[in-house]
Scaffold this motif. Sequence first.
Motif, PDB file in Angstrom:
ATOM      1  N   VAL A 184       0.516  -0.938  -0.259  1.00 54.68           N
ATOM      2  CA  VAL A 184      -0.066   0.007  -0.147  1.00 54.68           C
ATOM      3  C   VAL A 184       0.977   1.629   0.031  1.00 54.68           C
ATOM      4  CG1 VAL A 184      -1.349   1.280   1.317  1.00 54.68           C
ATOM      5  CG2 VAL A 184      -2.002  -1.655   1.433  1.00 54.68           C
ATOM      6  N   ASP A 185       2.421   1.015   0.632  1.00 51.83           N
ATOM      7  CA  ASP A 185       2.811   1.977   0.699  1.00 51.83           C
ATOM      8  C   ASP A 185       3.749   2.743  -0.822  1.00 51.83           C
ATOM      9  OD1 ASP A 185       4.171  -0.785   0.925  1.00 51.83           O
ATOM     10  OD2 ASP A 185       6.403   0.895   1.211  1.00 51.83           O
ATOM     11  N   TRP A 191       0.493   7.231  -6.221  1.00 53.19           N
ATOM     12  CA  TRP A 191      -0.836   7.685  -6.566  1.00 53.19           C
ATOM     13  C   TRP A 191      -0.847   9.512  -6.659  1.00 53.19           C
ATOM     14  CZ3 TRP A 191      -4.413   6.322  -8.017  1.00 53.19           C
ATOM     15  CH2 TRP A 191      -6.410   6.719  -8.720  1.00 53.19           C
ATOM     16  N   PRO A 192       0.661  10.428  -6.227  1.00 53.98           N
ATOM     17  CA  PRO A 192      -0.050  12.086  -6.908  1.00 53.98           C
ATOM     18  C   PRO A 192       0.618  11.712  -8.397  1.00 53.98           C
ATOM     19  CG  PRO A 192       0.804  12.050  -4.613  1.00 53.98           C
ATOM     20  CD  PRO A 192       0.453  10.187  -4.964  1.00 53.98           C
ATOM     21  N   GLU A 193       1.688  11.406  -9.297  1.00 54.17           N
ATOM     22  CA  GLU A 193       1.679  11.092 -10.804  1.00 54.17           C
ATOM     23  C   GLU A 193       0.323  10.753 -10.485  1.00 54.17           C
ATOM     24  OE1 GLU A 193       3.255  11.813 -14.097  1.00 54.17           O
ATOM     25  OE2 GLU A 193       3.661  13.095 -11.831  1.00 54.17           O
ATOM     26  N   VAL A 194      -0.395   9.518 -10.290  1.00 54.00           N
ATOM     27  CA  VAL A 194      -1.703   8.835 -11.550  1.00 54.00           C
ATOM     28  C   VAL A 194      -2.453  10.463 -11.145  1.00 54.00           C
ATOM     29  CG1 VAL A 194      -3.491   7.808 -11.083  1.00 54.00           C
ATOM     30  CG2 VAL A 194      -1.500   7.023 -10.732  1.00 54.00           C
ATOM     31  N   ARG A 195      -2.669  11.329 -10.350  1.00 56.85           N
ATOM     32  CA  ARG A 195      -3.169  12.413 -10.445  1.00 56.85           C
ATOM     33  C   ARG A 195      -2.938  13.456 -10.634  1.00 56.85           C
ATOM     34  NH1 ARG A 195      -9.239  13.330  -8.144  1.00 56.85           N
ATOM     35  NH2 ARG A 195      -7.918  14.751  -6.906  1.00 56.85           N
ATOM     36  N   ARG A 196      -1.875  13.804 -11.262  1.00 57.15           N
ATOM     37  CA  ARG A 196      -1.700  14.852 -11.751  1.00 57.15           C
ATOM     38  C   ARG A 196      -1.721  13.871 -13.751  1.00 57.15           C
ATOM     39  NH1 ARG A 196       2.368  15.607 -15.534  1.00 57.15           N
ATOM     40  NH2 ARG A 196       2.784  14.315 -15.564  1.00 57.15           N
ATOM     41  N   ARG A 197      -1.926  12.786 -13.984  1.00 54.19           N
ATOM     42  CA  ARG A 197      -2.115  12.686 -15.181  1.00 54.19           C
ATOM     43  C   ARG A 197      -3.832  12.752 -15.528  1.00 54.19           C
ATOM     44  NH1 ARG A 197       0.532   7.274 -17.481  1.00 54.19           N
ATOM     45  NH2 ARG A 197      -0.698   8.519 -19.268  1.00 54.19           N
ATOM     46  N   HIS A 198      -4.204  12.177 -14.333  1.00 57.11           N
ATOM     47  CA  HIS A 198      -5.834  12.126 -14.766  1.00 57.11           C
ATOM     48  C   HIS A 198      -6.210  12.752 -13.140  1.00 57.11           C
ATOM     49  CE1 HIS A 198      -5.942   8.954 -17.556  1.00 57.11           C
ATOM     50  NE2 HIS A 198      -4.659   8.979 -16.591  1.00 57.11           N
ATOM     51  N   GLY A 287       7.027  -2.680  -9.067  1.00 54.12           N
ATOM     52  CA  GLY A 287       6.428  -2.256  -7.801  1.00 54.12           C
ATOM     53  C   GLY A 287       7.282  -0.798  -7.117  1.00 54.12           C
ATOM     54  N   ASP A 288       8.258  -0.112  -8.050  1.00 48.81           N
ATOM     55  CA  ASP A 288       8.402   1.081  -7.851  1.00 48.81           C
ATOM     56  C   ASP A 288       7.445   2.137  -8.155  1.00 48.81           C
ATOM     57  OD1 ASP A 288       9.032   2.057 -10.471  1.00 48.81           O
ATOM     58  OD2 ASP A 288       9.049   0.412 -10.519  1.00 48.81           O
ATOM     59  N   PRO A 289       6.751   3.108  -6.919  1.00 53.69           N
ATOM     60  CA  PRO A 289       6.505   4.113  -7.791  1.00 53.69           C
ATOM     61  C   PRO A 289       5.926   4.441  -8.901  1.00 53.69           C
ATOM     62  CG  PRO A 289       7.110   4.184  -5.467  1.00 53.69           C
ATOM     63  CD  PRO A 289       7.914   3.793  -6.056  1.00 53.69           C
ATOM     64  N   ALA A 290       6.662   5.097  -9.748  1.00 59.29           N
ATOM     65  CA  ALA A 290       7.298   5.683 -10.546  1.00 59.29           C
ATOM     66  C   ALA A 290       6.733   4.901 -12.147  1.00 59.29           C
ATOM     67  CB  ALA A 290       8.750   6.167 -11.601  1.00 59.29           C
ATOM     68  N   GLY A 291       7.244   3.340 -12.448  1.00 57.35           N
ATOM     69  CA  GLY A 291       6.336   2.396 -12.595  1.00 57.35           C
ATOM     70  C   GLY A 291       4.931   2.063 -12.388  1.00 57.35           C
ATOM     71  N   ALA A 293       2.801   4.229 -11.064  1.00 60.48           N
ATOM     72  CA  ALA A 293       1.961   5.171 -11.565  1.00 60.48           C
ATOM     73  C   ALA A 293       1.234   4.774 -13.335  1.00 60.48           C
ATOM     74  CB  ALA A 293       2.459   6.627 -11.188  1.00 60.48           C
ATOM     75  N   ALA A 294       3.121   4.741 -13.903  1.00 60.40           N
ATOM     76  CA  ALA A 294       3.073   5.006 -15.234  1.00 60.40           C
ATOM     77  C   ALA A 294       1.784   3.841 -16.435  1.00 60.40           C
ATOM     78  CB  ALA A 294       4.118   5.067 -15.552  1.00 60.40           C
ATOM     79  N   ARG A 295       2.087   2.430 -15.321  1.00 58.06           N
ATOM     80  CA  ARG A 295       1.469   1.399 -15.490  1.00 58.06           C
ATOM     81  C   ARG A 295      -0.191   1.797 -15.413  1.00 58.06           C
ATOM     82  NH1 ARG A 295       1.842  -3.543 -17.859  1.00 58.06           N
ATOM     83  NH2 ARG A 295       3.760  -2.670 -18.272  1.00 58.06           N
ATOM     84  N   LEU A 296      -0.557   2.720 -14.346  1.00 61.41           N
ATOM     85  CA  LEU A 296      -1.792   3.140 -13.655  1.00 61.41           C
ATOM     86  C   LEU A 296      -2.387   4.503 -15.177  1.00 61.41           C
ATOM     87  CD1 LEU A 296      -1.711   2.560 -10.493  1.00 61.41           C
ATOM     88  CD2 LEU A 296      -3.551   1.761 -11.551  1.00 61.41           C
ATOM     89  N   GLY A 297      -1.295   5.110 -15.077  1.00 61.10           N
ATOM     90  CA  GLY A 297      -1.963   6.059 -15.303  1.00 61.10           C
ATOM     91  C   GLY A 297      -2.365   5.720 -17.412  1.00 61.10           C
ATOM     92  N   ASP A 298      -1.127   5.479 -17.777  1.00 55.85           N
ATOM     93  CA  ASP A 298      -1.875   4.701 -19.278  1.00 55.85           C
ATOM     94  C   ASP A 298      -3.253   3.947 -19.391  1.00 55.85           C
ATOM     95  OD1 ASP A 298       0.439   5.176 -19.350  1.00 55.85           O
ATOM     96  OD2 ASP A 298       1.904   3.595 -19.657  1.00 55.85           O
ATOM     97  N   LEU A 299      -3.397   2.652 -18.490  1.00 55.39           N
ATOM     98  CA  LEU A 299      -4.609   2.222 -18.412  1.00 55.39           C
ATOM     99  C   LEU A 299      -6.496   2.816 -17.936  1.00 55.39           C
ATOM    100  CD1 LEU A 299      -3.670  -1.279 -16.270  1.00 55.39           C
ATOM    101  CD2 LEU A 299      -4.400  -1.049 -19.146  1.00 55.39           C
ATOM    102  N   LEU A 300      -6.171   4.258 -17.455  1.00 56.91           N
ATOM    103  CA  LEU A 300      -6.799   5.040 -17.132  1.00 56.91           C
ATOM    104  C   LEU A 300      -7.340   5.834 -18.215  1.00 56.91           C
ATOM    105  CD1 LEU A 300      -6.336   6.334 -13.176  1.00 56.91           C
ATOM    106  CD2 LEU A 300      -8.258   4.220 -14.223  1.00 56.91           C
ATOM    107  N   ALA A 301      -6.274   6.216 -19.116  1.00 54.55           N
ATOM    108  CA  ALA A 301      -6.072   7.178 -20.195  1.00 54.55           C
ATOM    109  C   ALA A 301      -6.680   5.472 -21.593  1.00 54.55           C
ATOM    110  CB  ALA A 301      -4.698   7.337 -20.955  1.00 54.55           C
ATOM    111  N   ASP A 302      -6.881   4.865 -21.457  1.00 52.47           N
ATOM    112  CA  ASP A 302      -6.857   3.845 -22.709  1.00 52.47           C
ATOM    113  C   ASP A 302      -8.016   3.176 -22.168  1.00 52.47           C
ATOM    114  OD1 ASP A 302      -7.390   2.197 -24.789  1.00 52.47           O
ATOM    115  OD2 ASP A 302      -4.439   2.317 -25.080  1.00 52.47           O
ATOM    116  N   PRO A 303      -9.136   3.721 -22.526  1.00 58.59           N
ATOM    117  CA  PRO A 303     -10.575   2.156 -21.832  1.00 58.59           C
ATOM    118  C   PRO A 303     -10.686   1.414 -23.129  1.00 58.59           C
ATOM    119  CG  PRO A 303     -11.359   5.044 -22.543  1.00 58.59           C
ATOM    120  CD  PRO A 303     -10.007   4.869 -22.632  1.00 58.59           C
ATOM    121  N   ALA A 304     -10.277   1.323 -24.141  1.00 55.57           N
ATOM    122  CA  ALA A 304      -9.542   0.432 -25.294  1.00 55.57           C
ATOM    123  C   ALA A 304      -9.561  -0.734 -24.431  1.00 55.57           C
ATOM    124  CB  ALA A 304      -9.852   0.519 -26.868  1.00 55.57           C
ATOM    125  N   GLU A 305      -8.193  -0.380 -24.309  1.00 55.27           N
ATOM    126  CA  GLU A 305      -7.386  -1.346 -23.300  1.00 55.27           C
ATOM    127  C   GLU A 305      -7.688  -1.839 -22.065  1.00 55.27           C
ATOM    128  OE1 GLU A 305      -3.271  -3.490 -22.987  1.00 55.27           O
ATOM    129  OE2 GLU A 305      -4.628  -2.334 -24.759  1.00 55.27           O
TER     130      GLU A 305
END
Length: 337
Positions: A184-185, A191-198, A287-291, A293-305
């Motif tokens: 969870v940590d 999460w802040p990077e995910v929120r920056r994108r979304h 598990g690194d926060p940057a990676g 955040a990137a994967r979560l952000g990409d999926l939230l941006a791509d409904p088809a995927e």
Amino acid sequence: MSEELHVVHVGPDVRATGGMATVITLLARSPDPGIRATTAATWTPSSRDHGLTATLRVVTRLVRRRGRRPDWVHAHLSEGGSFLREGAVLLVARALGIRTAATLHGARFLEFSARHPRLVRRVLGACRVVFPLGPHAGSRVAALCPGTPVRPVLNPVDLDELRTAPSHVADVVFGGVVGHRKGVDRLVAAWPEVRRRHPQATCLLCGPLGDLPVADLPEGMRYAGSLDRAELLGVLRSARVACLPSRDEALPMFVLESLALGVPVVTTPVGEIDQLGEEQGVALVEGDPAGLAARLGDLLADPAERTARGGRGLTWAKENCSVEAVGRALATSYRAA
């Protein structure tokens, strides 16, 4: 039709919270017409003696039944005290001439078996068949008990229950003990990077409190508490993405149930999770926060995927971990042993 087999599933009380209790509950509803499944609890959440009294009760019942003993005792093992409680039941059952089986659920089974190889060998060596959740535990059992058949079988999920879960709204959902082991940590840091994108994205942390505080979560993230099963499934059903960035796991029900709901999963390749991947709609991250955040952000941006991954996960879950599929696999192994 083959003669009906009576199988007793031994482990935590089915009224307890947790994946093992859920699995035992589902297996007790075996859809196979040749299997009559019942349960016997060796541990309850209110137990003050680590399950000693409950275990003695199960053993006593087996001894006294004589002509009414079950055909199989199927123990559900994690690690630590589980190998003493359920292990004792297996050894007694074997001595009474009852056929025995075990499913390995423990996130730290490999580590535990390295520290206590004689105990693990003694317990699993008393089994007619062992059901690991994946290849890592399976290889370890084969090494410790070369004469014991090993049949990997996934945990079951109830597709009908999942389809009728009430729907709640969420973007990203975490389910499990809110602590470091479940990562969870990592999610909080990402999460802040995910929120920056979304900027409107929301994340719900669902589960009992562990070793992490939840008083100062980043914007858009909320602790929903320890939800009952129906509530959690409802939240999960509406999620765009399920996330479990764990450090240590076996094969958690949260991941399997997410896939069975058609929800793509972002998780880490720990334990038996690494047998999953793109074919099942699972995105594996280190598990690194940057990676993360990137994967979560990409999926939230791509409904088809998300839809494509969700569809692959649902198809795989229907074929491999429905109650019916798992029930058939277990029944086949019982009859072959």
